[in-house]
Enzyme design. Structure first.
Site, PDB file in Angstrom:
ATOM      1  N   ARG A  49       0.841  -1.197   0.000  1.00 41.95           N
ATOM      2  CA  ARG A  49       0.000   0.000   0.000  1.00 41.95           C
ATOM      3  C   ARG A  49       0.874   1.245   0.000  1.00 41.95           C
ATOM      4  O   ARG A  49       2.092   1.157   0.128  1.00 41.95           O
ATOM      5  CB  ARG A  49      -0.963  -0.025   1.203  1.00 41.95           C
ATOM      6  CG  ARG A  49      -0.213  -0.464   2.462  1.00 41.95           C
ATOM      7  CD  ARG A  49      -0.466   0.303   3.682  1.00 41.95           C
ATOM      8  NE  ARG A  49      -0.413   1.715   3.555  1.00 41.95           N
ATOM      9  CZ  ARG A  49       0.697   2.453   3.692  1.00 41.95           C
ATOM     10  NH1 ARG A  49       1.891   1.884   3.912  1.00 41.95           N
ATOM     11  NH2 ARG A  49       0.668   3.765   3.592  1.00 41.95           N
ATOM     12  N   GLY A  50       0.198   2.419  -0.115  1.00 42.93           N
ATOM     13  CA  GLY A  50       0.945   3.658  -0.275  1.00 42.93           C
ATOM     14  C   GLY A  50       1.120   3.867  -1.774  1.00 42.93           C
ATOM     15  O   GLY A  50       1.563   2.944  -2.478  1.00 42.93           O
ATOM     16  N   ALA A  51       0.773   5.070  -2.250  1.00 41.51           N
ATOM     17  CA  ALA A  51       0.682   5.285  -3.696  1.00 41.51           C
ATOM     18  C   ALA A  51       1.933   4.837  -4.478  1.00 41.51           C
ATOM     19  O   ALA A  51       1.829   4.040  -5.425  1.00 41.51           O
ATOM     20  CB  ALA A  51       0.337   6.745  -3.965  1.00 41.51           C
ATOM     21  N   ARG A 101      -7.539  -0.714  -7.031  1.00 39.89           N
ATOM     22  CA  ARG A 101      -7.836   0.471  -6.196  1.00 39.89           C
ATOM     23  C   ARG A 101      -7.949   1.687  -7.127  1.00 39.89           C
ATOM     24  O   ARG A 101      -7.112   1.854  -8.022  1.00 39.89           O
ATOM     25  CB  ARG A 101      -6.720   0.713  -5.152  1.00 39.89           C
ATOM     26  CG  ARG A 101      -6.627  -0.405  -4.118  1.00 39.89           C
ATOM     27  CD  ARG A 101      -5.691  -0.031  -2.984  1.00 39.89           C
ATOM     28  NE  ARG A 101      -6.316   0.881  -2.033  1.00 39.89           N
ATOM     29  CZ  ARG A 101      -5.671   1.465  -1.025  1.00 39.89           C
ATOM     30  NH1 ARG A 101      -4.385   1.243  -0.849  1.00 39.89           N
ATOM     31  NH2 ARG A 101      -6.306   2.264  -0.191  1.00 39.89           N
ATOM     32  N   GLN A 208      -2.877   2.765   9.755  1.00 41.31           N
ATOM     33  CA  GLN A 208      -1.543   2.835   9.130  1.00 41.31           C
ATOM     34  C   GLN A 208      -0.572   3.637   9.997  1.00 41.31           C
ATOM     35  O   GLN A 208       0.627   3.375  10.005  1.00 41.31           O
ATOM     36  CB  GLN A 208      -1.628   3.481   7.739  1.00 41.31           C
ATOM     37  CG  GLN A 208      -2.269   2.624   6.676  1.00 41.31           C
ATOM     38  CD  GLN A 208      -3.764   2.870   6.559  1.00 41.31           C
ATOM     39  OE1 GLN A 208      -4.411   3.267   7.524  1.00 41.31           O
ATOM     40  NE2 GLN A 208      -4.319   2.625   5.401  1.00 41.31           N
ATOM     41  N   ASP A 249      -2.113  10.785  -2.632  1.00 42.95           N
ATOM     42  CA  ASP A 249      -2.449   9.682  -3.535  1.00 42.95           C
ATOM     43  C   ASP A 249      -2.753  10.143  -4.951  1.00 42.95           C
ATOM     44  O   ASP A 249      -2.617   9.381  -5.907  1.00 42.95           O
ATOM     45  CB  ASP A 249      -3.634   8.889  -2.991  1.00 42.95           C
ATOM     46  CG  ASP A 249      -3.187   8.009  -1.847  1.00 42.95           C
ATOM     47  OD1 ASP A 249      -3.140   8.505  -0.705  1.00 42.95           O
ATOM     48  OD2 ASP A 249      -2.833   6.846  -2.107  1.00 42.95           O
ATOM     49  N   ASN A 259      -5.649  12.361  -0.131  1.00 42.46           N
ATOM     50  CA  ASN A 259      -4.790  11.535   0.722  1.00 42.46           C
ATOM     51  C   ASN A 259      -5.699  10.819   1.715  1.00 42.46           C
ATOM     52  O   ASN A 259      -6.923  10.989   1.704  1.00 42.46           O
ATOM     53  CB  ASN A 259      -3.737  12.398   1.432  1.00 42.46           C
ATOM     54  CG  ASN A 259      -2.654  11.559   2.092  1.00 42.46           C
ATOM     55  OD1 ASN A 259      -2.121  10.634   1.471  1.00 42.46           O
ATOM     56  ND2 ASN A 259      -2.333  11.833   3.340  1.00 42.46           N
ATOM     57  N   LYS A 260      -5.107  10.033   2.577  1.00 48.63           N
ATOM     58  CA  LYS A 260      -5.870   9.219   3.525  1.00 48.63           C
ATOM     59  C   LYS A 260      -6.943  10.026   4.240  1.00 48.63           C
ATOM     60  O   LYS A 260      -6.706  11.171   4.632  1.00 48.63           O
ATOM     61  CB  LYS A 260      -4.877   8.607   4.527  1.00 48.63           C
ATOM     62  CG  LYS A 260      -5.465   7.691   5.563  1.00 48.63           C
ATOM     63  CD  LYS A 260      -6.322   6.586   4.988  1.00 48.63           C
ATOM     64  CE  LYS A 260      -5.601   5.736   3.968  1.00 48.63           C
ATOM     65  NZ  LYS A 260      -6.516   4.907   3.144  1.00 48.63           N
TER      66      LYS A 260
HETATM   67  O1  MRU Z   1      -4.770   3.214   1.899  1.00 47.09           O
HETATM   68  P1  MRU Z   1      -3.283   3.437   1.893  1.00 47.09           P
HETATM   69  O2  MRU Z   1      -2.603   2.923   3.104  1.00 47.09           O
HETATM   70  O3  MRU Z   1      -2.656   2.950   0.613  1.00 47.09           O
HETATM   71  O4  MRU Z   1      -3.140   5.018   1.908  1.00 47.09           O
HETATM   72  C1  MRU Z   1      -1.865   5.580   1.825  1.00 47.09           C
HETATM   73  C2  MRU Z   1      -1.853   7.056   1.917  1.00 47.09           C
HETATM   74  O5  MRU Z   1      -2.864   7.702   2.010  1.00 47.09           O
HETATM   75  C3  MRU Z   1      -0.507   7.710   1.791  1.00 47.09           C
HETATM   76  O6  MRU Z   1      -0.459   8.880   2.533  1.00 47.09           O
HETATM   77  C4  MRU Z   1      -0.241   8.034   0.316  1.00 47.09           C
HETATM   78  O7  MRU Z   1      -0.403   6.902  -0.462  1.00 47.09           O
HETATM   79  C5  MRU Z   1       1.108   8.590   0.101  1.00 47.09           C
HETATM   80  S1  MRU Z   1       2.326   7.359   0.353  1.00 47.09           S
HETATM   81  C6  MRU Z   1       3.834   8.018   0.047  1.00 47.09           C
END
Ligand code: MRU
Length: 376
Positions: A49-51, A101, A208, A249, A259-260
């Site tokens: 996970r994480g973009a 996703r 997270q 994201d 973002n999250k």
């Molecule tokens: O749902 P996730 O855990 O994939 O969400 C991740 C985030 O929101 C991060 O802040 C974003 O992807 C940036 S990661 C460098």
């Protein structure tokens, strides 16, 4: 596999391993992904996970999936026809993985790059086509690592030596190839003797912040305090926070950043308290084709993540209605500066994001509030 450096994924001897982040912080287990279904499921379930990490995993994922698909692809005996079939199957594989996703643009971006990598290679055999895919995936991987390092340096130029920093979700090593986006300046500063005090939001519902950010920062010996999401106002009011650092994201052409879930509330609070709010956005996360945050598709995830996941027993009535959007959009006007690997972008974002991507000079915003942009 022996002792591996912490990273969300490793590509070793032609095999793709990901660190199953749903098991952290209890267990550090790498699992091998072998098929497109494995890749899709791992991304959907947030094992990876994480973009940026999703983009890199998808790129290698497309390569290993194609290697497997090749075993089932009949040969026509004509290389051109076989290569055309290869291109069509690659598109099917990429479209399938893209469906895992919707919000993080890096997923589609990386898979489009893989298809372009194949096209531009002008491969004359299936073997060369597969080689071109592998080369593109490796390129995406290392470019991400370099981008994080550069964002770390730009980000650090905005921070003072003993700052209190609030972060949300996880935009660290676990979310990228290495260093992270918004945690990169923390790591870099730590190496240089800075004494940051990081506050990590737990980040409901998937935690997270609690499970991943605190874990990776503690492991690196960085001072970190875990807070519940609803405590952000309190730590800001108590003067414990000098800057808010978050990842992204998908950033649209006007500078709105998804973002999250919960990020936008922090931005509003930061503005109220006069605290700079920095969004770390590699150019792979900038989507100039989408005009504003209103057009971003926000992923809505399973009810059980809110009702029962991570609890010993469900913490809500069995049939209560649940709303579980996974991201929110921070309007551009709340973002003090956008940190990319190519430089720090200040408003007006609609002009300056385009300029930085095209390597053109950025415009200075006359009334830009410089407060917080340098604490050295
Ligand atoms: O749902 P996730 O855990 O994939 O969400 C991740 C985030 O929101 C991060 O802040 C974003 O992807 C940036 S990661 C460098």
């Amino acid at each position: 596999m022996g002792q591996l450096e912490l990273a969300p994924l490793h590509f070793i001897s032609g095999k793709l391993y990901i660190l199953d982040q749903t098991l952290l912080p209890r267990e550090e287990t790498y699992i091998e992904l072998q098929t497109k279904e494995d890749v899709y499921d791992a991304i959907k379930a947030l094992k990876v996970r994480g973009a940026p990490a999703i983009g890199v995993a998808a790129a290698y994922g497309a390569y290993i999936s194609m290697r497997r698909e090749l075993m089932n692809m009949p040969s026509s005996g004509y290389v051109q026809e076989d290569l055309m079939t290869f291109g069509n199957v690659l598109k099917e594989v990429c479209d399938y993985i893209k469906g895992a996703r919707p919000t993080a643009v890096n997923l589609a971006w990386a898979l489009d790059r893989m298809q372009l990598g194949f096209k531009n290679s002008h491969a004359r055999s299936i073997k060369d086509a597969a080689k071109a895919l592998l080369e593109e995936a490796i390129k995406i991987h290392y470019e991400d690592e370099e981008a994080c390092r550069a964002m770390g340096e730009y980000g650090l130029s905005l921070l003072g030596r003993e700052m209190g920093i609030l972060t949300h979700c996880n935009a660290g090593t676990l979310a990228t190839s290495k260093y992270g986006t918004c945690l990169a300046p923390i790591y870099l500063g730590h190496e240089q003797g800075y004494d940051f005090h990081v506050y990590a939001d737990e980040t409901r519902p998937l935690l997270q912040g609690a499970r991943l950010t605190t874990w990776e920062l503690e492991r690196a010996g960085i001072d970190v305090t875990l807070i519940c999401d609803n405590m952000a106002n309190t730590v800001m009011k108590q003067g414990l926070i000098d800057a808010v650092l978050v990842g992204c994201d998908r950033m649209t052409a006007n500078g709105d950043g998804a973002n999250k879930i919960g990020t936008s509330a922090l931005a509003v609070l930061a503005k109220e308290h006069g605290i700079p709010f920095y969004m770390f956005v590699p150019t792979s996360t900038i989507d100039l084709n989408t005009p504003s945050g209103d057009e971003i598709e926000i992923e809505v995830r399973d009810d059980e993540e809110v009702r029962s996941m991570w609890y010993k027993e469900p913490m809500a009535p069995e049939n209560v209605k649940i709303f579980n959007p996974s991201f929110d959009v921070t309007p551009a006007r709340y973002i003090t500066a956008i940190i990319t690997e190519k430089g720090i972008v200040k408003p007006p974002y609609d002009v300056n994001l385009k300029a930085i991507i095209n390597g053109e000079p950025m415009r200075e915003y006359i009334n830009f509030d410089i407060r917080g942009l340098s604490h050295k």
